[in-house]
Each structure stands twice: as C-alpha cells, then as structure tokens.
Design an enzyme around this catalytic site. Structure first.
Site, PDB file in Angstrom:
ATOM      1  N   ASN A  11      -4.650  -2.252   7.601  1.00 26.69           N
ATOM      2  CA  ASN A  11      -5.573  -2.672   6.546  1.00 26.69           C
ATOM      3  C   ASN A  11      -5.538  -4.196   6.482  1.00 26.69           C
ATOM      4  OD1 ASN A  11      -6.957  -3.230   4.198  1.00 26.69           O
ATOM      5  ND2 ASN A  11      -5.528  -2.174   2.832  1.00 26.69           N
ATOM      6  N   LYS A  13      -7.275  -6.085   4.681  1.00 25.80           N
ATOM      7  CA  LYS A  13      -7.586  -6.581   3.323  1.00 25.80           C
ATOM      8  C   LYS A  13      -8.613  -7.721   3.402  1.00 25.80           C
ATOM      9  CE  LYS A  13      -3.223  -4.763   1.734  1.00 25.80           C
ATOM     10  NZ  LYS A  13      -2.113  -4.811   0.776  1.00 25.80           N
ATOM     11  N   HIS A  97      -7.543   2.659  -2.774  1.00 24.97           N
ATOM     12  CA  HIS A  97      -6.389   1.780  -2.539  1.00 24.97           C
ATOM     13  C   HIS A  97      -5.896   1.234  -3.879  1.00 24.97           C
ATOM     14  CE1 HIS A  97      -3.998  -1.637  -1.257  1.00 24.97           C
ATOM     15  NE2 HIS A  97      -3.874  -1.010  -0.095  1.00 24.97           N
ATOM     16  N   GLU A  99      -5.069  -1.592  -4.795  1.00 24.62           N
ATOM     17  CA  GLU A  99      -5.694  -2.857  -5.217  1.00 24.62           C
ATOM     18  C   GLU A  99      -7.075  -2.591  -5.828  1.00 24.62           C
ATOM     19  OE1 GLU A  99      -4.999  -4.860  -1.473  1.00 24.62           O
ATOM     20  OE2 GLU A  99      -2.860  -4.788  -1.935  1.00 24.62           O
ATOM     21  N   GLU A 169       1.328   4.917  -0.939  1.00 28.77           N
ATOM     22  CA  GLU A 169       1.690   3.506  -0.973  1.00 28.77           C
ATOM     23  C   GLU A 169       2.236   3.162  -2.354  1.00 28.77           C
ATOM     24  OE1 GLU A 169      -0.662   1.102   2.104  1.00 28.77           O
ATOM     25  OE2 GLU A 169      -2.018   1.376   0.434  1.00 28.77           O
ATOM     26  N   GLY A 175       3.120  -5.557  -0.239  1.00 27.54           N
ATOM     27  CA  GLY A 175       3.129  -7.012  -0.168  1.00 27.54           C
ATOM     28  C   GLY A 175       4.375  -7.649  -0.761  1.00 27.54           C
ATOM     29  N   SER A 214       4.808  -2.631   2.823  1.00 27.28           N
ATOM     30  CA  SER A 214       5.762  -3.472   3.561  1.00 27.28           C
ATOM     31  C   SER A 214       6.319  -2.797   4.817  1.00 27.28           C
ATOM     32  CB  SER A 214       6.891  -3.940   2.653  1.00 27.28           C
ATOM     33  OG  SER A 214       6.378  -4.734   1.593  1.00 27.28           O
TER      34      SER A 214
HETATM   35  P1  13P Z   1       1.682  -4.479   3.050  1.00 31.47           P
HETATM   36  O1  13P Z   1       2.038  -3.831   4.355  1.00 31.47           O
HETATM   37  O2  13P Z   1       1.263  -5.903   3.181  1.00 31.47           O
HETATM   38  O3  13P Z   1       2.756  -4.255   2.016  1.00 31.47           O
HETATM   39  O4  13P Z   1       0.367  -3.722   2.496  1.00 31.47           O
HETATM   40  C1  13P Z   1       0.371  -2.345   2.412  1.00 31.47           C
HETATM   41  C2  13P Z   1      -0.987  -1.880   2.078  1.00 31.47           C
HETATM   42  O5  13P Z   1      -1.450  -2.036   0.964  1.00 31.47           O
HETATM   43  C3  13P Z   1      -1.794  -1.261   3.139  1.00 31.47           C
HETATM   44  O6  13P Z   1      -2.940  -0.663   2.624  1.00 31.47           O
END
Ligand code: 13P
Length: 252
Positions: A11, A13, A97, A99, A169, A175, A214
C-alpha cells in the site's frame, strides 16, 4: 502452514509521483519476477494506477486502488468507482483502511457498500480491520475486529465471500515500527477465520487473511509462518523495491 497461497500487497498510500511510481514498479518487477507461489499486488495512489499497470503488464504483479466509491458513476466530486479502477488496470482494491476510518469517516456500512461494488465490478476487495490501542488496552480487540468483519461482509453470498480478502491491521502498529507479536496476530487471525467460517462455511477457507502494521523484512518471516497469517499488507516497506521484495521472498 496453511494451504492458502500467500498474498503480499504494498500500500503506497499518498506517495509517489507518476515518475516515481513507474520507477518503483519497474524495480519491484525486476526483483520479484521470478518469485513463484505468491500473489503480489502494488497499490499506488489513483493518479498512478494506470501508469503502474502499464509498467507491470505481462507480469504476475497485480495493481490495486486504495479506496473506491460504491456507485458506478455520478455527481460525487473527488470519488473514483470500481469500473473506473478496473478500466485503469486494477484487479484489487482496499476497503475500510484504518486511515479512511480515522480521517475520512469510513464506517462498517460504507465499507460494506464498497465491498459489494468491488465484487460487482470483478475487483478483489481487501477489507481492512483493526483495533486502536485504547480498544486493545480495554480488552475489546476481538469485539471490534469481529464487528468490522461482520459489518463489512454483511449480506454477501457464499460465492461473494469466497472472493474477498481480509487484512488485519492493528491501528497502533501502523507506521509506528511497533508490530503485533506473533501471538497477538495469530489470536486475531484465528478469530477472524472462525467468523468467516460461521458466515460462509467451507468456501471461506480460501479467503486470505493478511497481516499489516510495520511489516519489515526482519519481522516478516515470523509473522508469515503463523498458521492463520496468509500474507502481508505492507505500507512503508513497500516504498522500496528491496524491502518489499524481501517480504515477498519471505512469503514464498
Ligand atoms: P506500515 O507498514 O507503514 O505500518 O503501514 C501498514 C498499512 O497501513 C498498510 O495498509
């Protein structure tokens, strides 16, 4: 190890210009072209989906969208539909997601409409679920994740369920460099697996449940070895071809 084929998705982002996206896709293609037995997808921002699909044409690497609207078209300024993503070359789409849930008002109901729209257009939806740190500390992890899974998949037929993917997740692991321990991941994945069986029976055995939060080359092997972890949804580490391909290789 389960019978399910491992699935590793990156992803991206809100990262990558067109040029950066093409370059990253080229580099990933070069590194994982010969890795067998793993389903692989990259999920760039909307502006780069078509360009990345073009770079990856003829490879086994799929392209996805990070979100979608549930209508096919209409007066929905700023939105992108499932048929539009298909048309741009996507075969996969993220739904719900954390976010989107945290910053953009995504709910289980909207996620459910999006899952249905994705399926109707022939896209493979990846329904993302996960608890916040407060919810985990309050002992509510399985309740929250259970509600998100049931809500996101509400009303789907068994045949539709069989085409869905789930990504667990934990919000506190995204992150932050803090990963769920193998025990924490396994507990939630097994609980999700049990809910899927309850919802759709045997056909749901094929549904991959990815772990995200992560994931890095050094922690991927332990996570991917868990019996109910069928792959990884990778954020930060998917922005470098070397680390993303190391995770793909860990899944092979
Ligand atoms: P990270 O791997 O940066 O923690 O992000 C995970 C994520 O949200 C993937 O969709």
């Amino acid at each position: 190890m389960s019978q399910r084929k491992k699935f590793v998705a990156g992803n991206w982002k809100m990262h990558t210009t067109l040029a950066e996206g093409r370059e990253l896709a080229r580099a990933i293609r070069a590194e994982v072209e010969n890795v067998e037995g793993v389903r692989i997808a990259v999920i760039p921002p909307f502006t780069s989906v078509a360009a990345v699909a073009e770079v990856l044409r003829g490879s086994r690497i799929e392209v996805g969208g990070q979100d979608l609207h549930w209508e096919e078209k209409g007066a929905f300024t700023g939105e992108v539909s499932a048929p539009m993503l298909r048309d741009a070359g996507a075969t996969v789409v993220l739904v719900g997601h954390s976010e989107r849930r945290q910053y953009f008002g995504e709910t289980d109901e909207s996620a459910n409409r999006k899952v249905r729209a994705a399926l109707a257009a022939g896209l493979s939806p990846v329904l993302c679920v996960g608890e916040t740190l407060d919810e985990r500390d309050a002992g509510r992890t399985l309740d929250v994740v259970g509600r998100q899974v049931r809500g996101g998949l509400a009303g789907l037929s068994s045949a539709e369920l069989a085409r869905v993917c789930i990504a667990y997740e934990p919000v506190w692991a995204i992150g932050t460099g803090r990963t769920a321990t193998p025990e924490q991941a396994q507990e939630v994945h097994a609980a999700v697996r049990a809910i899927l069986r309850e919802l759709g029976g045997d056909v749901t055995e094929a549904i991959p449940i990815l772990y995200g939060g992560s994931v890095k080359p050094d922690n991927a092997p332990a996570l991917l070895a868990l019996s109910d972890v069928d792959g990884a949804l990778v954020g930060g580490a998917s922005l470098e071809a070397s680390s993303f391909s190391a995770i793909v290789r860990a899944a092979a």
